[in-house]
Design an enzyme around this catalytic site. Sequence first.
Site, PDB file in Angstrom:
ATOM      1  N   ASP A 124      33.438  47.100 -18.210  1.00  0.00           N
ATOM      2  CA  ASP A 124      33.983  48.433 -18.458  1.00  0.00           C
ATOM      3  C   ASP A 124      33.882  49.286 -17.194  1.00  0.00           C
ATOM      4  O   ASP A 124      34.852  49.884 -16.746  1.00  0.00           O
ATOM      5  CB  ASP A 124      33.192  49.104 -19.579  1.00  0.00           C
ATOM      6  CG  ASP A 124      34.058  49.462 -20.775  1.00  0.00           C
ATOM      7  OD1 ASP A 124      35.257  49.689 -20.590  1.00  0.00           O
ATOM      8  OD2 ASP A 124      33.522  49.514 -21.889  1.00  0.00           O
ATOM      9  N   GLU A 149      37.319  56.753 -19.701  1.00  0.00           N
ATOM     10  CA  GLU A 149      36.298  56.659 -20.737  1.00  0.00           C
ATOM     11  C   GLU A 149      34.874  56.748 -20.207  1.00  0.00           C
ATOM     12  O   GLU A 149      34.000  57.333 -20.839  1.00  0.00           O
ATOM     13  CB  GLU A 149      36.479  55.346 -21.508  1.00  0.00           C
ATOM     14  CG  GLU A 149      35.554  55.210 -22.691  1.00  0.00           C
ATOM     15  CD  GLU A 149      35.886  54.000 -23.546  1.00  0.00           C
ATOM     16  OE1 GLU A 149      35.436  53.967 -24.707  1.00  0.00           O
ATOM     17  OE2 GLU A 149      36.576  53.093 -23.059  1.00  0.00           O
ATOM     18  N   ASP A 211      41.893  53.579 -20.046  1.00  0.00           N
ATOM     19  CA  ASP A 211      40.856  52.938 -20.848  1.00  0.00           C
ATOM     20  C   ASP A 211      40.567  51.618 -20.152  1.00  0.00           C
ATOM     21  O   ASP A 211      41.372  50.687 -20.204  1.00  0.00           O
ATOM     22  CB  ASP A 211      41.322  52.696 -22.282  1.00  0.00           C
ATOM     23  CG  ASP A 211      40.156  52.329 -23.202  1.00  0.00           C
ATOM     24  OD1 ASP A 211      39.137  51.840 -22.678  1.00  0.00           O
ATOM     25  OD2 ASP A 211      40.260  52.533 -24.417  1.00  0.00           O
ATOM     26  N   ILE A 213      38.564  49.103 -20.636  1.00  0.00           N
ATOM     27  CA  ILE A 213      38.644  47.985 -21.581  1.00  0.00           C
ATOM     28  C   ILE A 213      38.832  48.588 -22.962  1.00  0.00           C
ATOM     29  O   ILE A 213      37.889  49.098 -23.573  1.00  0.00           O
ATOM     30  CB  ILE A 213      37.390  47.097 -21.573  1.00  0.00           C
ATOM     31  CG1 ILE A 213      37.180  46.452 -20.217  1.00  0.00           C
ATOM     32  CG2 ILE A 213      37.521  46.005 -22.642  1.00  0.00           C
ATOM     33  CD1 ILE A 213      35.982  45.531 -20.155  1.00  0.00           C
ATOM     34  N   ASP A 214      40.051  48.550 -23.444  1.00  0.00           N
ATOM     35  CA  ASP A 214      40.319  49.001 -24.802  1.00  0.00           C
ATOM     36  C   ASP A 214      40.096  47.810 -25.726  1.00  0.00           C
ATOM     37  O   ASP A 214      40.622  46.718 -25.492  1.00  0.00           O
ATOM     38  CB  ASP A 214      41.770  49.486 -24.912  1.00  0.00           C
ATOM     39  CG  ASP A 214      42.050  50.102 -26.268  1.00  0.00           C
ATOM     40  OD1 ASP A 214      41.124  50.699 -26.842  1.00  0.00           O
ATOM     41  OD2 ASP A 214      43.189  49.981 -26.748  1.00  0.00           O
ATOM     42  N   THR A 216      36.626  47.086 -26.823  1.00  0.00           N
ATOM     43  CA  THR A 216      35.401  46.518 -26.256  1.00  0.00           C
ATOM     44  C   THR A 216      34.712  45.547 -27.217  1.00  0.00           C
ATOM     45  O   THR A 216      34.095  44.586 -26.784  1.00  0.00           O
ATOM     46  CB  THR A 216      34.422  47.635 -25.846  1.00  0.00           C
ATOM     47  OG1 THR A 216      34.287  48.581 -26.909  1.00  0.00           O
ATOM     48  CG2 THR A 216      34.927  48.342 -24.611  1.00  0.00           C
ATOM     49  N   HIS A 318      37.323  50.808 -37.978  1.00  0.00           N
ATOM     50  CA  HIS A 318      38.242  51.564 -37.130  1.00  0.00           C
ATOM     51  C   HIS A 318      39.444  52.097 -37.895  1.00  0.00           C
ATOM     52  O   HIS A 318      40.181  52.927 -37.369  1.00  0.00           O
ATOM     53  CB  HIS A 318      38.725  50.698 -35.971  1.00  0.00           C
ATOM     54  CG  HIS A 318      37.647  50.381 -34.992  1.00  0.00           C
ATOM     55  ND1 HIS A 318      37.812  49.450 -33.983  1.00  0.00           N
ATOM     56  CD2 HIS A 318      36.385  50.863 -34.856  1.00  0.00           C
ATOM     57  CE1 HIS A 318      36.694  49.377 -33.277  1.00  0.00           C
ATOM     58  NE2 HIS A 318      35.823  50.218 -33.793  1.00  0.00           N
ATOM     59  N   SER A 342      42.539  46.495 -29.826  1.00  0.00           N
ATOM     60  CA  SER A 342      43.075  47.141 -28.625  1.00  0.00           C
ATOM     61  C   SER A 342      44.541  47.498 -28.692  1.00  0.00           C
ATOM     62  O   SER A 342      45.242  47.223 -29.677  1.00  0.00           O
ATOM     63  CB  SER A 342      42.824  46.272 -27.392  1.00  0.00           C
ATOM     64  OG  SER A 342      43.819  45.276 -27.233  1.00  0.00           O
ATOM     65  N   LYS A 345      48.152  45.640 -29.531  1.00  0.00           N
ATOM     66  CA  LYS A 345      49.041  45.815 -30.677  1.00  0.00           C
ATOM     67  C   LYS A 345      50.334  46.500 -30.265  1.00  0.00           C
ATOM     68  O   LYS A 345      51.413  46.180 -30.773  1.00  0.00           O
ATOM     69  CB  LYS A 345      48.327  46.610 -31.767  1.00  0.00           C
ATOM     70  CG  LYS A 345      47.174  45.872 -32.437  1.00  0.00           C
ATOM     71  CD  LYS A 345      46.583  46.659 -33.573  1.00  0.00           C
ATOM     72  CE  LYS A 345      45.734  47.818 -33.117  1.00  0.00           C
ATOM     73  NZ  LYS A 345      44.472  47.420 -32.466  1.00  0.00           N
ATOM     74  N   ARG A 359      47.116  53.004 -38.248  1.00  0.00           N
ATOM     75  CA  ARG A 359      45.713  53.272 -37.922  1.00  0.00           C
ATOM     76  C   ARG A 359      45.271  54.516 -38.693  1.00  0.00           C
ATOM     77  O   ARG A 359      45.812  55.613 -38.488  1.00  0.00           O
ATOM     78  CB  ARG A 359      45.544  53.482 -36.425  1.00  0.00           C
ATOM     79  CG  ARG A 359      44.136  53.865 -35.983  1.00  0.00           C
ATOM     80  CD  ARG A 359      44.082  54.009 -34.475  1.00  0.00           C
ATOM     81  NE  ARG A 359      42.829  54.587 -34.004  1.00  0.00           N
ATOM     82  CZ  ARG A 359      41.735  53.899 -33.709  1.00  0.00           C
ATOM     83  NH1 ARG A 359      41.755  52.581 -33.843  1.00  0.00           N
ATOM     84  NH2 ARG A 359      40.650  54.481 -33.276  1.00  0.00           N
ATOM     85  N   ASP A 371      43.126  55.954 -25.656  1.00  0.00           N
ATOM     86  CA  ASP A 371      43.309  54.850 -26.603  1.00  0.00           C
ATOM     87  C   ASP A 371      44.770  54.631 -26.978  1.00  0.00           C
ATOM     88  O   ASP A 371      45.087  53.679 -27.699  1.00  0.00           O
ATOM     89  CB  ASP A 371      42.508  55.116 -27.885  1.00  0.00           C
ATOM     90  CG  ASP A 371      41.023  54.859 -27.697  1.00  0.00           C
ATOM     91  OD1 ASP A 371      40.680  53.982 -26.891  1.00  0.00           O
ATOM     92  OD2 ASP A 371      40.213  55.540 -28.356  1.00  0.00           O
TER      93      ASP A 371
END
Length: 439
Positions: A124, A149, A211, A213-214, A216, A318, A342, A345, A359, A371
Site C-alpha cells: 500500500d 489513502e 487508491d 491498493i483498492d 486490500t 462492504h 476492488s 468491478k 454497492r 474508491d
Amino acid sequence: MSSTLAASRGTHAGGAAQAGLRRGSSVLPVLPWSGSVLKQPKQQQPQQRRTAAAALSGRRQRRAVRAVAAPLAPEVSASEHTVELHAAVEAVRLASRLCQAVQVELKTGEKVEKEDESPVTVADYGAQALVAWSLQHAFPGQPLSMVAEEDAIDLRTAEGAVMLARITALVNEALAVEHPQVAPLTPGEVADLVDSGSSQGGGQGRHWVLDPIDGTRGFVGMRQYAVCLGLLQEGEVVLGVLGCPNLPQYAITADDCDEGQAARSFSDEAVGTMFAASKGQGAYAGPVFGGMPRQRIFCNDILAPGEARYMESFEARHSNHGLAMQIADEIGVELPSLRLDSQAKYGALSRGDASIFMRFPDASYREKIWDHCAGVAIIEEAGAVISDALGNPLDFSQGRFFPDLNGGIVAATPSMHRAIMAAIRKIRGLPPREQQAEQ
C-alpha cells in the site's frame, strides 16, 4: 533486483503487441466481451435459479461467453489530457509491478491494522510512493496535489522504521526494473512521497486521486485488487486508470474472483489488465505490463435482464448482499452475482463481463472519492451510468469524502440502471421519479 520483480518483467514482455490471446486451441480477441447467456427454467424461484446457475462449472460458463468485435486503435486519441493519461498509465504500471511482486511474497508480519480495520500491507505504502514519484518525474517543477489513502505518520516512528526500510527496498527494486538510471531513494524520501497524498481535493484546481491498493482484503487474500488513479479538474473526473494485475483479459467467471489469482498472474500472459480512459476519448484496455491500452471497450447494453449478471463486493460487510439480491429479483436478473474485490468491478463492467454493480454499505460508512474516481472515468467512457442509490450523480467536488449518497452506489448499463432506480424506489415505497418530478 528481486527475483520476483525480474521474473514478472520477463513474463509479460511483448504482451502489448498481442491483438488476441491464445487459450487452448482457440485464438480470441482480447476485449470486449458480452455477458453470459445461461438461462434457468422459468418455473424455478429466484434463489433456486441462482443455486442452479452457481452449480455450473466455470468452464461451462466461459464457453457460453460470446466475443464482441471492437476496433483496435493504434493509440489513445489525442486530447487535452493525453499527456496526463500517459503519465497515469506509467505510474499505475510501476505501482502494479511492486504490488504483484509483494502479493505472492506477503508475510503476516508485513501487514498492520488501520483504525477502520482494513488490512494495510507494505505494498500500500510502496505503491503510493511510486505513483507520487512517477507523477513528479512526469511533471517536474509542477506542484503535485494528490488525494490518497495513506500517510507516513506511523512509518516515521521508531516502531515503523523496520517497515519503512522494507518499503524503501521494494520501491527501489521496482525503480531498478523500470528506471535503472535513477539513484536509489532513501527512507526519508520514500516517507515524503507517501505524505504527498495529503491533499484535501475539492472543486477548484487539479487533483490526482489515488487508491494505491483498492481491495486490500482481496490483496491479502490473494484475490482481485486494483491500483486506481484518477484526475479531477475543477471537481470533475477527467481521466482514470485501473491496474488489475490479477484480472484476466478475457471475460471473468466466479472462478476468477476467488483465492489463487496471484499465482496465475505470473504464469499466464492472459492475466493482468490495464484500463484507461479520458473524458470524451473512450475507454481502452490492454495488458497491465504492456504499453498504452489499445483495445477500445464498451459496456454491453443488449442483454435482457434474464441474461444479465450483476456484481457486488466480495465482503458482505462492504455491502448489503440481501438488498442487492432483492433488487436483482425485482428487475428479473436470474444469474448469480459475481463477487469480487476492488474497482476491478468497474473494469469488468466497462468491457461487458457483467451489466450491473451495486454497492449498499452500512449507513454509518462514508464513501471516499478514491474508491470510485478512476473507475467512474472508465465506465462512463464505456457507455455505462453511475449514480447514488436514487439516481443522483456522484459529486467529487466536496473533498476526500462524498456527501450523502442515499444509501449506496449503482453502476450499470443505461437500460439496467433505469430498471434498478425504479426497483429501488418501489422497494423503498417512493413514488416513481417521473411522478415525483411532477409533484
